[in-house]
Design a protein around this motif. Sequence first.
Motif, PDB file in Angstrom:
ATOM      1  N   HIS A  29      51.347  30.571  44.726  1.00 33.50           N
ATOM      2  CA  HIS A  29      50.979  30.303  46.116  1.00 33.50           C
ATOM      3  C   HIS A  29      51.767  29.159  46.733  1.00 33.50           C
ATOM      4  O   HIS A  29      52.324  28.316  46.028  1.00 33.50           O
ATOM      5  CB  HIS A  29      49.482  29.994  46.206  1.00 33.50           C
ATOM      6  CG  HIS A  29      48.606  31.133  45.810  1.00 33.50           C
ATOM      7  ND1 HIS A  29      48.642  32.356  46.444  1.00 33.50           N
ATOM      8  CD2 HIS A  29      47.662  31.251  44.825  1.00 33.50           C
ATOM      9  CE1 HIS A  29      47.761  33.174  45.880  1.00 33.50           C
ATOM     10  NE2 HIS A  29      47.163  32.530  44.903  1.00 33.50           N
ATOM     11  N   SER A  79      47.239  31.966  49.771  1.00 31.75           N
ATOM     12  CA  SER A  79      45.938  32.310  49.211  1.00 31.75           C
ATOM     13  C   SER A  79      44.877  32.356  50.309  1.00 31.75           C
ATOM     14  O   SER A  79      45.156  32.143  51.499  1.00 31.75           O
ATOM     15  CB  SER A  79      45.563  31.291  48.130  1.00 31.75           C
ATOM     16  OG  SER A  79      44.359  31.658  47.486  1.00 31.75           O
ATOM     17  N   THR A  80      43.655  32.652  49.904  1.00 29.10           N
ATOM     18  CA  THR A  80      42.537  32.621  50.827  1.00 29.10           C
ATOM     19  C   THR A  80      42.395  31.212  51.423  1.00 29.10           C
ATOM     20  O   THR A  80      42.659  30.232  50.731  1.00 29.10           O
ATOM     21  CB  THR A  80      41.236  33.038  50.090  1.00 29.10           C
ATOM     22  OG1 THR A  80      40.173  33.104  51.023  1.00 29.10           O
ATOM     23  CG2 THR A  80      40.883  32.090  48.965  1.00 29.10           C
ATOM     24  N   HIS A 119      52.292  35.992  41.126  1.00 30.92           N
ATOM     25  CA  HIS A 119      51.077  35.384  41.686  1.00 30.92           C
ATOM     26  C   HIS A 119      51.250  33.862  41.713  1.00 30.92           C
ATOM     27  O   HIS A 119      50.760  33.149  40.840  1.00 30.92           O
ATOM     28  CB  HIS A 119      49.857  35.780  40.848  1.00 30.92           C
ATOM     29  CG  HIS A 119      48.545  35.391  41.434  1.00 30.92           C
ATOM     30  ND1 HIS A 119      47.374  36.066  41.164  1.00 30.92           N
ATOM     31  CD2 HIS A 119      48.188  34.391  42.278  1.00 30.92           C
ATOM     32  CE1 HIS A 119      46.373  35.504  41.808  1.00 30.92           C
ATOM     33  NE2 HIS A 119      46.848  34.457  42.485  1.00 30.92           N
ATOM     34  N   THR A 157      50.675  40.440  51.490  1.00 31.49           N
ATOM     35  CA  THR A 157      49.416  40.010  50.897  1.00 31.49           C
ATOM     36  C   THR A 157      48.264  40.471  51.775  1.00 31.49           C
ATOM     37  O   THR A 157      48.295  40.300  52.996  1.00 31.49           O
ATOM     38  CB  THR A 157      49.351  38.478  50.785  1.00 31.49           C
ATOM     39  OG1 THR A 157      50.443  38.006  50.027  1.00 31.49           O
ATOM     40  CG2 THR A 157      48.053  38.035  50.127  1.00 31.49           C
ATOM     41  N   HIS A 208      44.603  39.927  47.036  1.00 33.04           N
ATOM     42  CA  HIS A 208      44.078  38.648  46.540  1.00 33.04           C
ATOM     43  C   HIS A 208      42.632  38.476  46.982  1.00 33.04           C
ATOM     44  O   HIS A 208      42.271  38.835  48.105  1.00 33.04           O
ATOM     45  CB  HIS A 208      44.908  37.478  47.066  1.00 33.04           C
ATOM     46  CG  HIS A 208      44.614  36.183  46.369  1.00 33.04           C
ATOM     47  ND1 HIS A 208      43.523  35.396  46.686  1.00 33.04           N
ATOM     48  CD2 HIS A 208      45.259  35.561  45.354  1.00 33.04           C
ATOM     49  CE1 HIS A 208      43.514  34.332  45.892  1.00 33.04           C
ATOM     50  NE2 HIS A 208      44.554  34.413  45.080  1.00 33.04           N
ATOM     51  N   SER A 267      45.031  41.177  41.820  1.00 34.66           N
ATOM     52  CA  SER A 267      45.043  39.851  41.205  1.00 34.66           C
ATOM     53  C   SER A 267      44.086  39.782  40.016  1.00 34.66           C
ATOM     54  O   SER A 267      43.118  40.542  39.925  1.00 34.66           O
ATOM     55  CB  SER A 267      44.611  38.793  42.225  1.00 34.66           C
ATOM     56  OG  SER A 267      45.476  38.768  43.328  1.00 34.66           O
ATOM     57  N   ASP A 304      49.031  31.944  39.192  1.00 40.92           N
ATOM     58  CA  ASP A 304      48.075  31.391  40.162  1.00 40.92           C
ATOM     59  C   ASP A 304      48.303  29.910  40.427  1.00 40.92           C
ATOM     60  O   ASP A 304      47.394  29.211  40.863  1.00 40.92           O
ATOM     61  CB  ASP A 304      46.630  31.635  39.725  1.00 40.92           C
ATOM     62  CG  ASP A 304      45.669  31.689  40.912  1.00 40.92           C
ATOM     63  OD1 ASP A 304      46.119  31.522  42.054  1.00 40.92           O
ATOM     64  OD2 ASP A 304      44.460  31.888  40.687  1.00 40.92           O
ATOM     65  N   SER A 325      52.973  33.539  47.865  1.00 45.64           N
ATOM     66  CA  SER A 325      52.014  34.104  48.814  1.00 45.64           C
ATOM     67  C   SER A 325      51.064  33.020  49.266  1.00 45.64           C
ATOM     68  O   SER A 325      50.953  31.962  48.639  1.00 45.64           O
ATOM     69  CB  SER A 325      51.224  35.258  48.172  1.00 45.64           C
ATOM     70  OG  SER A 325      50.532  34.819  47.013  1.00 45.64           O
TER      71      SER A 325
END
Length: 353
Positions: free
Chosen positions: A13, A61-62, A11, A127, A159, A206, A271, A59
């Motif tokens: 980003h 993220s939002t 995890h 993701t 996520h 997550s 994270d 990955s």
Amino acid sequence: MTGQLTRIDVHQHILPPFYRALLAEAGVTAAGGRALPAWTPESALDQMDLLGTAVALLSVSTPGTSFFTSPTEAGDLARQLNDYAAGLAAEHPTRFGYFATLPMPDIAAATTEARRVLDELSADGVTLLANSNGDYLGGPDQDALWQALDERAAVVFVHPADLPGPAIDGIPPFAADFLLDTTRAAYLLVRTGVLRRYPRIRFVLSHAGGFLPYASHRMALAIAADTARSPLDILDDFRTFYFDTALSSSPAALPTLLAFARPGRVLFGSDWPFAPIPAGQYFANGIDTCLELGQLRAVNRTNAEALFPRLANGGTPDPDHRVAARLQRAAQRSAARFFFRLVQSGNGEKQIP
């Protein structure tokens, strides 16, 4: 832990410059109520060396690509992000892997991109945001995507995103809403039978699954009342998920997660960079301090090696990072461990046996 790089971080980003620029053009300057942090590949490697991380799975993220209203623009951005991540993993093959971005909620475009990244770009998985503009995983008309992922025995990294509807003043979304968002997606994936129909997909939730481990029995009873299924079967479905420890390896949350998850299903997560280094150190030391050696190695590394066999030999630090990182890591771990014990003592909590 020793001074070696041992963790596999599932995890972590990325925020490539072109992506940050597009977000800024769209007026997006924060994610989950937190300002977008600085990020470079070099700073990622520095953070990994400090935290004792051998390999990180990167990955986006939002908001992912969901801030675009045009499906064409969202699809183009997903391809650009995935080509960038694939290039980064190729440049640092022993340090980085990646979960590809899919242009949800467009199922046809997401399915096409899933095939491309898994078949051609050697992605370690994909993701999926728990919800994309209000469309939740486990919702209707998603079977084409699940079928493509099941055929490839893909790993899906789930996520959270902002909840549909306005945030509550004084409660940043990352603090509570994100946990509910992941919980909602997990509930629907089980409620609608996705896990049973597509058993080869491995889902990673997550932040320790949000509220799932804590509320699993309550939710199982609700689904059982709604579907006439056995609550024990529903609980078994919930326990098929994998869980990462990002911001979740506290003396309160970690015992609940380990009591609920199946053996081998808990994976280390940081994270970063949305969680700054002190937060990463704090929660990493929660794992280092509270787990016995075999369980510690499983959470930090071997559980991820079983899920991603190609990562088993990764984790060679860049030579010019090695000495400085070792010294900084030792100092920061000492401080973080002291702070962790101080908070633990102040809460009157005991260590996990």
